[in-house]
Structures are given as C-alpha cells and as structure tokens.
Design an enzyme around this catalytic site. Structure first.
Site, PDB file in Angstrom:
ATOM      1  CG  ASP A   1       0.726   1.415   5.579  1.00 57.65           C
ATOM      2  OD1 ASP A   1       1.862   1.835   5.326  1.00 57.65           O
ATOM      3  OD2 ASP A   1       0.409   0.217   5.472  1.00 57.65           O
TER       4      ASP A   1
ATOM      5  CG  ASP B   1       4.120   1.155   1.386  1.00 57.54           C
ATOM      6  OD1 ASP B   1       5.124   0.522   1.765  1.00 57.54           O
ATOM      7  OD2 ASP B   1       3.076   1.228   2.059  1.00 57.54           O
TER       8      ASP B   1
END
Length: 175
Positions: free
Chosen positions: A122, A138
């Site tokens: 991330d 995401d």
C-alpha cells in the site's frame, strides 16, 4: 455461445489483465521509490505517498490471515466469473461487465501480493482525513463496488438480473 458474447468475455479478460498490470506496476514503483524512505508529499497536508506492507485487510483488520484472504479472493473471482459468463451481451449490461472486471482486477492484484510477499503493498495516503494507506487495486474494488451497489439498487430492475438465477428451468406438460 455466440461470437458477440465471446468477444465481450475476451474484452473482460484483456481489461482485467491490463488493470492488474497497472496495479502491479504502481506497486513495483512504490517498492523501488518509497520503501525505507520518508513519505513523498504530493499536496502538503492532503496527499502523500507512503510505503506500507499491509498484512491485514482494509483498515489493518485480520492481520496475518493470508490463507483466508486468498480463499475469499478465489471465491469472489469464481462468483464474478460465473456472473460474467451468464451476463447477456446486451448493451445495458456493459457497465456491469466493466464494474465486475474492475473488482476482479483488484482482487487479483492484491492476491498476487499476498501469494508473493505475504502482504499487500500500500502506498497512497490521504493525510487530510487520516484515511488508511491503500493502493490502486483497492481503488478498483472500492469505486466499482460502490457503483455496482448504486447500479443494482437504482438502475437494474429485478427481472434484469434473472440470468443469475441458480434455479433450474423446469417445464411442465400442459394437459
């Protein structure tokens, strides 16, 4: 299966491949340019790129549950594959194909990370609202799921989704 349906499914698969490649490329760039470095500020106090190895789900829940996440992703991909295969090739279902392809690409992108690294890379962080750090996959899943819910609630009628039914068609003889 007619040629138009085959072409539609081929476009779904190609779209998923391109989206997964884009996700994996952005994660590769994050590892190369952000890992073990301070956050890269894009808009001060609002948006920055900040490397994180996420071993959980959204918001860091369910840490270190790799097998569970892979199982869930495989089930979701199976359902999406079934629905895409059953979806008629009519124009009104093109958006459904797009949204399901985005969800599939996001699931595959994060599943690749879990299989390869035991975590998901991330790197996008909204500082302004202190939102959990996330990635491109995401974004695919979140935006397309919200759009899919809106589509199912306000656009498609119940009869528009009869093609998904698991009920077998039974024919009765009329006497």
């Amino acid at each position: 299966m007619n040629l138009k349906k085959k072409l539609c499914l081929l476009l779904d698969i190609l779209g998923i491949i391109v989206l997964v490649a884009l996700d994996q490329f952005t994660k590769y760039l994050a590892v190369i340019h952000l890992k073990d470095k301070p956050a890269y500020i894009i808009i001060n106090g609002i948006l920055e790129l900040n490397y994180l190895e996420n071993r959980g789900a959204a918001f860091g829940m369910l840490q270190n549950q790799k097998v569970f996440f892979i199982f869930v992703a495989v089930v979701i991909l199976g359902v999406i594959g079934y629905v895409l295969f059953k979806t008629p090739d009519a124009k009104k279902y093109r958006i459904l194909h797009l949204l399901l392809s985005l969800i599939a690409a996001g699931a595959i992108g994060n599943m690749i990370d879990r299989v390869r690294f035991d975590y998901v890379v991330d790197f996008i962080y909204f500082v302004l609202i202190n939102f959990p750090i996330f990635n491109v996959a995401d974004i695919y899943v979140t935006i397309s799921t919200i759009a899919l819910v809106i589509l199912l609630l306000f656009v498609y009628k119940e009869n528009d989704l009869n093609f998904i039914s698991f009920k077998q068609k039974r024919y009765r003889e009329i006497k």
